[in-house]
Design an enzyme around this catalytic site. Structure first.
Site: not given
Ligand SMILES: NC(=O)c1ccc[n+]([C@@H]2O[C@H](COP(=O)([O-])OP(=O)(O)OC[C@H]3O[C@@H](n4cnc5c(N)ncnc54)[C@H](O)[C@@H]3O)[C@@H](O)[C@H]2O)c1
Length: 497
Positions: A170-171, A248, A250, A265, A298-299
């Site tokens: 998203n960013y 998740d 993360g 995050e 957005r988170c």
């Molecule tokens: N707390 C914050 O600051 C913040 C900010 C923005 C977004 N978010 C959260 O992010 C989520 C949306 O973003 P998304 O869909 O890109 O999240 P996501 O968890 O699906 O992906 C995040 C990143 O992880 C990578 N990824 C996927 N599988 C992986 C693995 N096994 N090992 C390492 N990296 C891997 C993805 O390619 C991407 O770059 C929402 O839940 C949102 O709330 C949180």
């Protein structure tokens, strides 16, 4: 235009965007690529290299070696290069924004803002870094019982080594530089793994750092599917810190990572509590901006409204009136509501809507979807047995739960597994402080929607929303460790005036 002018060297003969290693743009030996689907057309728009594990090993080796010499580069020189990169990011905001429009359907104006905000973040980070990293601590031994002043202790903040940065879709630019800039100013090297949707915008951003003239190998950017190279990267023995933003995934990464610092995050379910003395016009404006900007992706979006029954009808009417004015359509036209990032994301959102319908939520608008485009939807009279009361839709659908006491609102907020931000609307500042103290979230906004920025404010999630605190200063500190040198004197010495 993306991939043209100074960015032409990013593209190979087959139109696939290259990855960045050893200060050069390269084709992967895999011969494979990953398509990036335009959320609006649902057709492939760009392609990036599907990098191999050997390629990851090579750039990790280089990141490790180059970091040693980078750590010996004077702080002011590191800052100077970051300022150059910041200026280049702003200069090239148009092609970067174009990628964001095509890859993640970000409205055109917001896409340009992301590029400019990212430049500002990098500059601020350079300035903050020269201040806070230029200072250490001086301790003397006689403050601890039983000691004379025979020991002087000097503390310094030193780099961690190789930082692995993984931002979300998203960013993809802003949340990449929020990791890259603190890592570099603190003397670390960086390996970036951008999200698939947003990878090309991130590659353009990396090229701005390349043009600024950072040493070869200090910054790398590896592309491919997170699910394929993700574990290999996050469990790589040469990684000294992971800075991750996403969902998740993360949590799974944190379980697998070794004994290294983690900055996480993650998701949120930011609650907006409306008391009966609130300024309802202010609250409604913030609910619509907070809940529907970038189509709710957005988170820190407002993800559940908890409103006192006595003002609920009035508030819902005001929100409905504002929702009716939102424009729905193409990101190129700068519409307020644009297609959500993937078809599976749209299907997930639809699942939450169907569940709410079956369980009796009041639909303030008719549910409408075309492809990935979902019209903004306010769901009133949502109850705790509905999925939308707890799950993060990451789309333009906002639930309203009517409450009969403030305690009920705080209870709902704290029963969530998330704890990112929250907000409260009231004219009584004393009540607002008490509610803020009671809410188990990293930040509470009083009389405004949740927000991450300004980017130098501390930003953190509690519970499943994350580990550690971000914001420019906190991220710089997080990407360092403390080293002490103790000078032992043969006899006690007390400094005289
Ligand atoms: N707390 C914050 O600051 C913040 C900010 C923005 C977004 N978010 C959260 O992010 C989520 C949306 O973003 P998304 O869909 O890109 O999240 P996501 O968890 O699906 O992906 C995040 C990143 O992880 C990578 N990824 C996927 N599988 C992986 C693995 N096994 N090992 C390492 N990296 C891997 C993805 O390619 C991407 O770059 C929402 O839940 C949102 O709330 C949180």
């Amino acid at each position: 235009m993306a991939g043209t002018g100074v960015f032409a060297e990013l593209v190979d003969g087959d139109g696939v965007f290259k990855y960045y290693s050893s200060g050069e743009w390269k084709k992967s030996s895999s011969g494979k690529s990953v398509p990036i689907i335009n959320p609006t057309t649902r057709q492939p728009h760009f392609k990036v290299q599907a990098c191999t594990q050997e390629e990851v090993n090579k750039l990790m080796e280089e990141a490790k070696t180059t970091q040693k010499s980078w750590a010996k580069t004077p702080l002011w020189k590191r800052a100077e290069l970051l300022h150059k990169a910041a200026a280049l990011l702003k200069e090239h905001k148009v092609p970067i924004a174009e990628c964001l429009v095509k890859e993640i359907a970000k409205p055109a104006k917001d896409a340009a803002t992301e590029a400019v905000r990212s430049g500002d973040l990098v500059s601020y980070c350079a300035e903050e870094g020269v201040r806070i990293l230029g200072e250490g601590k001086f301790l003397v031994s006689d403050s601890f019982p039983g000691n004379e002043r025979t020991k002087y202790c000097l503390t310094a903040k030193i780099p961690l080594g190789v930082i692995l940065a993984i931002p979300p879709f998203n960013y993809p630019v802003n949340l990449a530089v929020s990791k890259i800039a603190p890592a570099l100013i603190a003397g670390n090297s960086i390996v970036l793994k951008p999200p698939t949707q947003g990878a090309v915008a991130a590659l353009h951003m990396v090229h701005c750092f390349h043009l600024a003239g950072f040493p070869k190998g200090l910054i790398s950017c590896v592309t491919g599917r997170g699910s394929e190279i993700g574990d290999f990267l996050t469990m790589h023995p040469m990684v000294n810190c992971i800075s991750f933003t996403g969902g998740d995934t993360g949590i799974a990464i944190a379980m697998k990572a070794g004994m290294i610092p983690l900055q996480m995050e993650l998701g949120g379910k930011d609650a907006c509590i409306i008391l009966d003395d609130a300024d309802l016009d202010l609250a409604a404006a913030n609910i619509v901006k907070g809940g529907f900007s970038y189509s709710g992706q957005r988170c820190t979006a407002v993800k559940v409204v908890l409103v006192m029954e006595s003002v609920a009808n009035a508030l819902v009417e005001k929100v409905k009136a504002k929702v009716a004015k939102l424009t729905v359509g193409l990101p190129e036209d700068d519409s307020d509501i644009t297609p959500v990032v993937t078809e599976s994301s749209a299907n997930f959102i639809e699942g939450l809507v169907v569940d709410a319908k079956q369980k009796g939520a009041t639909f303030c608008q008719e549910y409408r979807r075309e492809g990935n485009l979902i019209w903004p939807l306010l769901l009133d009279n949502v109850r705790p047995d509905m999925r939308i009361a707890w799950e993060e839709p990451f789309g333009p659908v906002l639930p309203v739960i009517r409450i009969t006491s403030v305690e009920e609102g705080i209870h709902h907020c704290n029963a969530s597994n998330f704890g990112l931000q929250g907000c409260v609307f009231t004219r009584d500042i004393s009540k607002a402080i008490l509610i803020s103290d009671a809410m188990e979230t990293g930040t509470v906004q009083i009389n405004s929607a949740p927000a991450r920025g300004p980017d130098h404010f501390p930003f953190q999630g509690l519970k499943d929303s994350g580990i550690g605190s971000q914001g420019i200063t906190n991220s710089i500190n997080m990407m360092t460790k403390i080293k002490t040198t103790v000078i032992n004197l043969p006899t006690p010495s007390y400094t005289m005036g």
